[in-house]
Design an enzyme around this catalytic site. Structure first.
Site, PDB file in Angstrom:
ATOM      1  N   THR A 142       0.847  -1.188   0.000  1.00  0.00           N
ATOM      2  CA  THR A 142       0.000   0.000   0.000  1.00  0.00           C
ATOM      3  C   THR A 142       0.879   1.233   0.000  1.00  0.00           C
ATOM      4  O   THR A 142       1.881   1.277   0.729  1.00  0.00           O
ATOM      5  CB  THR A 142      -0.936   0.035   1.225  1.00  0.00           C
ATOM      6  OG1 THR A 142      -1.536   1.338   1.339  1.00  0.00           O
ATOM      7  CG2 THR A 142      -0.194  -0.263   2.517  1.00  0.00           C
ATOM      8  N   ASP A 173       0.240   4.042   1.219  1.00  0.00           N
ATOM      9  CA  ASP A 173      -0.002   4.919   2.372  1.00  0.00           C
ATOM     10  C   ASP A 173       0.976   4.712   3.523  1.00  0.00           C
ATOM     11  O   ASP A 173       1.070   5.553   4.421  1.00  0.00           O
ATOM     12  CB  ASP A 173      -1.429   4.726   2.893  1.00  0.00           C
ATOM     13  CG  ASP A 173      -2.475   5.270   1.933  1.00  0.00           C
ATOM     14  OD1 ASP A 173      -2.177   6.271   1.260  1.00  0.00           O
ATOM     15  OD2 ASP A 173      -3.569   4.688   1.849  1.00  0.00           O
ATOM     16  N   ARG A 197      -5.946   9.591   3.025  1.00  0.00           N
ATOM     17  CA  ARG A 197      -7.247   9.880   3.637  1.00  0.00           C
ATOM     18  C   ARG A 197      -7.180   9.824   5.155  1.00  0.00           C
ATOM     19  O   ARG A 197      -7.829  10.598   5.851  1.00  0.00           O
ATOM     20  CB  ARG A 197      -8.292   8.883   3.116  1.00  0.00           C
ATOM     21  CG  ARG A 197      -9.723   9.194   3.584  1.00  0.00           C
ATOM     22  CD  ARG A 197     -10.737   8.242   2.978  1.00  0.00           C
ATOM     23  NE  ARG A 197     -10.493   6.862   3.375  1.00  0.00           N
ATOM     24  CZ  ARG A 197     -10.216   5.864   2.531  1.00  0.00           C
ATOM     25  NH1 ARG A 197     -10.141   6.104   1.243  1.00  0.00           N
ATOM     26  NH2 ARG A 197     -10.019   4.637   2.969  1.00  0.00           N
ATOM     27  N   GLN A 236      -0.281   8.633  -8.377  1.00  0.00           N
ATOM     28  CA  GLN A 236       0.628   8.267  -7.292  1.00  0.00           C
ATOM     29  C   GLN A 236       0.734   6.749  -7.110  1.00  0.00           C
ATOM     30  O   GLN A 236       1.689   6.261  -6.511  1.00  0.00           O
ATOM     31  CB  GLN A 236       0.151   8.893  -5.977  1.00  0.00           C
ATOM     32  CG  GLN A 236       0.172  10.406  -5.986  1.00  0.00           C
ATOM     33  CD  GLN A 236      -0.725  10.992  -4.912  1.00  0.00           C
ATOM     34  OE1 GLN A 236      -0.336  11.110  -3.760  1.00  0.00           O
ATOM     35  NE2 GLN A 236      -1.955  11.360  -5.284  1.00  0.00           N
TER      36      GLN A 236
END
Length: 328
Positions: free
Chosen positions: A130, A132, A176, A260
């Protein structure tokens, strides 16, 4: 080695991230090296339920280490959230003769694997894929390094335009729930302000910061905004607020979006994926299960899936301090 393991499945689930293909390649080639069969599960848990399998060998994964996305595809699967769906998946795995599987994904993917293991005692190892970088148990997740380099490259280009026209740019990046991309890319690209979900800096502080930048002689500015930032409802509201209260600025917005997630993975992500794939297969053959492979202090480590999905990783307070100093 646990002799009962003769065939290992590998799947990618959730949002794609650069390095997933490199991890698939590593799992497949480690299996080939250790004389274990490997099966690719296409379209994540949906493909598992439908029996969308394909045998993979060392040559099946030629020339994918440099490619973004995932050759195994990914899909959301509401059926796997149900007991009936997981039962179908288990039936398909047994029918195919798969003894264990490696899942490459994020929190949601690991929750599904954990529940599946609890119900069927089916060996599973997770690899964190991921952008993030928000999973406990690993200093870096696959795709994070590539994503922040993509963002920095984009901001460098945006700054050329900002400087040429004396403009203020709000650049929205993914994040987020966590601000790792915004914070790291913001420091790396020399942003004048960085807005992240972990810190609600408030609109007044933003205005004060922009006023100081103007007073110090800066003719253009870049503000990085994580999509989950709470300073404004969204990046366009921030633009309108600044235009209303600081009309001296010519304000523009750039939303980087899904670019991204794509692109060729960096060397760091390729090496990390290769190490994680080897560790995942070796862990399964050692009889281990319900664990996630991670990296800490340059070493491969294993974290229980239940711990990995408990909460998001903490933001780097030292990097926030560096950011505050650099924006002086």
């Amino acid at each position: 080695m646990a002799s009962k393991i003769t065939k290992i499945g590998v799947l990618t689930s959730g949002g794609d991230s650069p390095g997933m293909n490199a991890a698939i390649r590593s799992v497949v080639r480690t299996c080939a090296y250790l004389k274990i069969e490997c099966v690719g599960v296409y379209r994540g848990y949906q493909g598992m339920i439908e029996g969308d399998f394909k045998a993979l060998d060392a040559r099946s994964v030629n020339n994918i280490i440099n490619k973004g996305g995932t050759i195994l595809k990914s899909a959301r699967c509401d059926d796997f959230r149900t007991k009936e769906g997981r039962e179908k998946a288990h039936t398909q795995l047994i029918k195919e003769g798969i003894d264990a599987f490696v899942v490459i994904g994020g929190n949601g993917s690991f929750k599904g694997a954990l529940l599946f293991n609890e119900e069927y005692d089916f060996p599973v190892i997770g690899i964190p894929g991921t952008i993030d970088n928000d999973i406990l148990g690993s200093s870096y997740t696959l795709g994070f390094d590539t994503a922040i380099n993509t963002v920095v490259d984009a901001i460098d280009k945006i700054r050329d335009t900002a400087s040429s026209h004396n403009r203020l740019f709000f650049v929205e990046v993914m994040g987020r729930d966590v601000g790792h991309i915004a914070l790291n890319a913001g420091v790396g690209a020399g942003a004048e302000e960085i807005l992240i979900p972990e810190q609600n800096l408030g609109l007044e502080r933003l205005l004060d910061s922009l006023k100081r930048s103007k007073a110090s002689g800066k003719s253009s500015s870049i503000v990085i905004v994580a999509e989950g930032d709470k300073t404004g409802k969204n990046v366009f509201e921030l633009k309108e607020y600044v235009e209303e209260h600081l009309p001296i600025y010519d304000v523009r917005v750039s939303v980087l979006g899904h670019m991204q997630r794509g692109g060729s993975p960096t060397c760091f992500d390729r090496v990390l994926a290769s190490r994680m794939g080897v560790k995942a297969v070796e862990s399964i053959l050692e009889g281990k299960s319900n664990l996630m492979v991670g990296i800490k202090d340059t070493k491969m480590v294993l974290t229980p899936l239940a711990e990995a999905i408990k909460a998001h990783t903490d933001i780097d307070e030292e990097l926030i301090r560096v950011s505050d100093i650099m924006t002086t």
